[in-house]
Scaffold this motif. Structure first.
Motif, short mmCIF file in Angstrom:
data_model
loop_
_atom_site.label_atom_id
_atom_site.label_comp_id
_atom_site.label_asym_id
_atom_site.label_seq_id
_atom_site.Cartn_x
_atom_site.Cartn_y
_atom_site.Cartn_z
N ALA A 102 -28.06 -34.72 34.79
CA ALA A 102 -27.07 -35.04 33.73
C ALA A 102 -27.44 -35.02 32.32
CB ALA A 102 -26.32 -36.10 34.33
N ALA A 103 -28.71 -35.52 32.11
CA ALA A 103 -28.99 -35.88 30.94
C ALA A 103 -29.43 -34.50 30.30
CB ALA A 103 -30.33 -36.74 30.78
N ILE A 104 -30.25 -33.91 30.94
CA ILE A 104 -30.74 -32.36 30.38
C ILE A 104 -29.54 -31.54 30.13
CG2 ILE A 104 -31.96 -30.15 30.99
CD1 ILE A 104 -33.98 -31.85 32.61
N THR A 105 -28.56 -31.43 31.15
CA THR A 105 -27.23 -30.51 30.99
C THR A 105 -26.64 -30.92 29.77
OG1 THR A 105 -27.38 -30.27 33.32
CG2 THR A 105 -25.47 -29.59 32.12
N GLY A 106 -26.40 -32.21 29.54
CA GLY A 106 -25.67 -32.63 28.59
C GLY A 106 -26.42 -32.54 26.93
N SER A 107 -27.66 -32.78 27.05
CA SER A 107 -28.32 -32.65 26.05
C SER A 107 -28.63 -31.31 25.21
CB SER A 107 -29.82 -33.08 26.23
OG SER A 107 -30.10 -34.53 26.60
N TYR A 108 -28.33 -30.18 26.18
CA TYR A 108 -28.14 -29.02 25.57
C TYR A 108 -27.21 -28.59 24.89
CZ TYR A 108 -27.75 -23.98 25.09
OH TYR A 108 -27.53 -22.63 24.53
N VAL A 109 -25.97 -29.25 25.39
CA VAL A 109 -24.77 -29.17 24.55
C VAL A 109 -24.87 -29.93 23.27
CG1 VAL A 109 -22.40 -29.75 24.58
CG2 VAL A 109 -23.19 -28.84 26.79
N ALA A 110 -25.29 -31.04 23.37
CA ALA A 110 -25.49 -31.89 21.80
C ALA A 110 -26.56 -31.25 21.04
CB ALA A 110 -25.99 -33.27 22.14
N LEU A 111 -27.53 -30.60 21.58
CA LEU A 111 -28.45 -29.86 20.63
C LEU A 111 -28.10 -28.64 19.91
CD1 LEU A 111 -31.51 -29.41 19.69
CD2 LEU A 111 -31.81 -28.20 21.55
N TYR A 112 -27.28 -27.91 20.86
CA TYR A 112 -26.39 -26.77 20.30
C TYR A 112 -25.40 -27.11 19.16
CZ TYR A 112 -23.83 -22.31 20.23
OH TYR A 112 -23.52 -21.06 19.74
N GLN A 113 -24.83 -28.36 19.43
CA GLN A 113 -23.69 -28.80 18.24
C GLN A 113 -24.53 -29.10 16.92
OE1 GLN A 113 -21.96 -31.84 20.77
NE2 GLN A 113 -19.95 -30.97 20.28
N ALA A 114 -25.65 -29.90 17.25
CA ALA A 114 -26.60 -30.16 15.96
C ALA A 114 -26.83 -28.84 15.16
CB ALA A 114 -27.69 -30.90 16.41
N PHE A 115 -27.49 -27.74 15.75
CA PHE A 115 -27.80 -26.59 15.24
C PHE A 115 -26.56 -26.03 14.81
CE2 PHE A 115 -31.52 -26.27 18.10
CZ PHE A 115 -32.54 -26.76 17.18
N ALA A 116 -25.48 -25.88 15.23
CA ALA A 116 -24.24 -25.14 14.74
C ALA A 116 -23.70 -26.30 13.66
CB ALA A 116 -23.07 -25.38 15.68
N HIS A 117 -24.09 -27.49 13.31
CA HIS A 117 -23.82 -28.39 12.30
C HIS A 117 -24.61 -27.77 11.06
CE1 HIS A 117 -23.03 -31.81 9.73
NE2 HIS A 117 -24.22 -31.96 9.60
N MET A 118 -25.92 -27.57 11.41
CA MET A 118 -26.76 -26.99 10.36
C MET A 118 -26.54 -25.70 9.69
SD MET A 118 -30.42 -28.37 12.10
CE MET A 118 -31.32 -27.61 10.86
N GLN A 119 -25.80 -24.64 10.84
CA GLN A 119 -25.40 -23.62 10.38
C GLN A 119 -24.16 -23.63 9.50
OE1 GLN A 119 -23.75 -21.01 13.39
NE2 GLN A 119 -25.06 -19.38 12.99
N THR A 179 -26.74 -37.69 22.70
CA THR A 179 -26.44 -37.57 21.12
C THR A 179 -27.63 -36.87 20.44
OG1 THR A 179 -27.37 -39.74 20.32
CG2 THR A 179 -24.98 -39.65 20.82
N ALA A 180 -27.29 -36.05 19.60
CA ALA A 180 -28.37 -35.23 18.83
C ALA A 180 -28.30 -35.87 17.23
CB ALA A 180 -28.20 -33.74 19.10
N SER A 181 -29.33 -35.74 16.66
CA SER A 181 -29.52 -36.50 15.43
C SER A 181 -30.51 -35.77 14.62
CB SER A 181 -30.20 -37.96 15.07
OG SER A 181 -29.26 -38.69 15.79
N ILE A 182 -30.34 -35.33 13.34
CA ILE A 182 -31.33 -34.36 12.57
C ILE A 182 -32.04 -35.28 11.55
CG2 ILE A 182 -31.44 -32.53 10.94
CD1 ILE A 182 -28.50 -31.48 12.16
N ASP A 183 -33.31 -35.15 11.74
CA ASP A 183 -34.25 -35.68 10.57
C ASP A 183 -34.86 -34.69 9.83
OD1 ASP A 183 -33.62 -38.21 11.84
OD2 ASP A 183 -35.70 -38.38 12.74
N GLU A 184 -34.94 -34.93 8.40
CA GLU A 184 -35.79 -33.97 7.57
C GLU A 184 -37.17 -34.27 7.77
OE1 GLU A 184 -34.55 -31.44 5.94
OE2 GLU A 184 -32.55 -31.77 6.59
#
Length: 239
Positions: A128-145, A40-45
């Motif tokens: 597996a963690a690195i591969t899945g984390s990239y997907v979660a990170l991309y989604q977090a940035f897409a959310h910000m976009q 999971t990816a969480s955004i902190d200000e």
């Protein structure tokens, strides 16, 4: 013949399932055969104090194995009062791998926290963690976009990871636990979509291995990462 019945250059069945966490800005359940890792990816200000007023963001990661992710129950590290050296090493590796492809000036002074929880382990949990984390990170940035907080996704290219090893004298891709515990050598490769190396961890478990064998393992890893990047892009709907 491998214990799994796979060909030497064959990945386990890989599934990257997105949107598995209702609340996280990005989430991916990465399944490499019987290894399942929830990312999971969480955004902190705001950013850590040493980055304030730098104009840069930060990406960091935490990793942990659930008590019954293996064949016997292990205590939660929180109950022990400290993290193991293995846990600290893996979560630092995940963070380094993601930062290698992240434009830290591209999302303001914000921090993305990646959490990787191993639900079930059968070898290759860090990859597996690195591969899945990239997907979660991309989604977090897409959310910000989508919210208008950033104009473009601040990622230069995908990054993924895979294990390889020497098993009974044969170079194998994507070791499961039965193979890893008997391997004469094992290696983890973190690579970008363009073939750039982020990190290589290679160890001889018995006799030293040769440069030619390392080159063969790297070639296998490049093939595996290319397939994993395809799976990442498909999971994100990027074609």
């Amino acid at each position: 013949m491998r214990p799994s019945g796979r060909n030497p250059d064959q990945l386990r069945t890989v599934v990257l399932e997105t949107g598995v966490s209702k609340w996280a800005e990005g989430s991916c359940l990465a399944r490499f055969g019987d290894t399942h890792v929830l990312c999971t990816a969480s955004i902190d200000e705001g950013v850590p104090g040493w980055l304030r007023n730098s104009g840069k963001g930060w990406v960091t990661a935490e990793y942990g194995m659930l008590p019954r992710s293996t064949d016997t129950r292990t205590d939660r590290e929180a109950a022990r009062g400290k993290q193991s050296g293995r846990t600290q090493e893996i979560q630092r590796l995940i963070g380094r791998s993601l930062r290698a492809v992240t434009k830290l000036r591209g999302f303001g002074e914000r921090q993305i926290r990646i959490d990787c929880d191993v639900v079930q382990a059968d070898g290759g949990t860090r990859t597996a963690a690195i591969t899945g984390s990239y997907v979660a990170l991309y989604q977090a940035f897409a959310h910000m976009q989508r919210l208008g907080a950033i104009k473009e996704i601040p990622l230069s290219e995908p990054v993924a990871a895979i294990s390889c090893g020497l098993f009974r004298g044969v170079e194998l891709l994507d070791l499961d636990y039965a193979e890893d515990r008997e391997a004469e050598a094992d290696a983890n490769f973190v690579m970008t979509a363009s073939g750039g190396l982020v990190e290589v961890q290679a160890t001889a478990e018995t006799d030293p291995f040769t440069r030619a064998q390392l080159d063969s393992l790297m070639a296998l890893a490049a093939k595996g990462v290319d397939e994993l990047v395809g799976a990442q892009r498909a999971a994100l709907g990027l074609g």
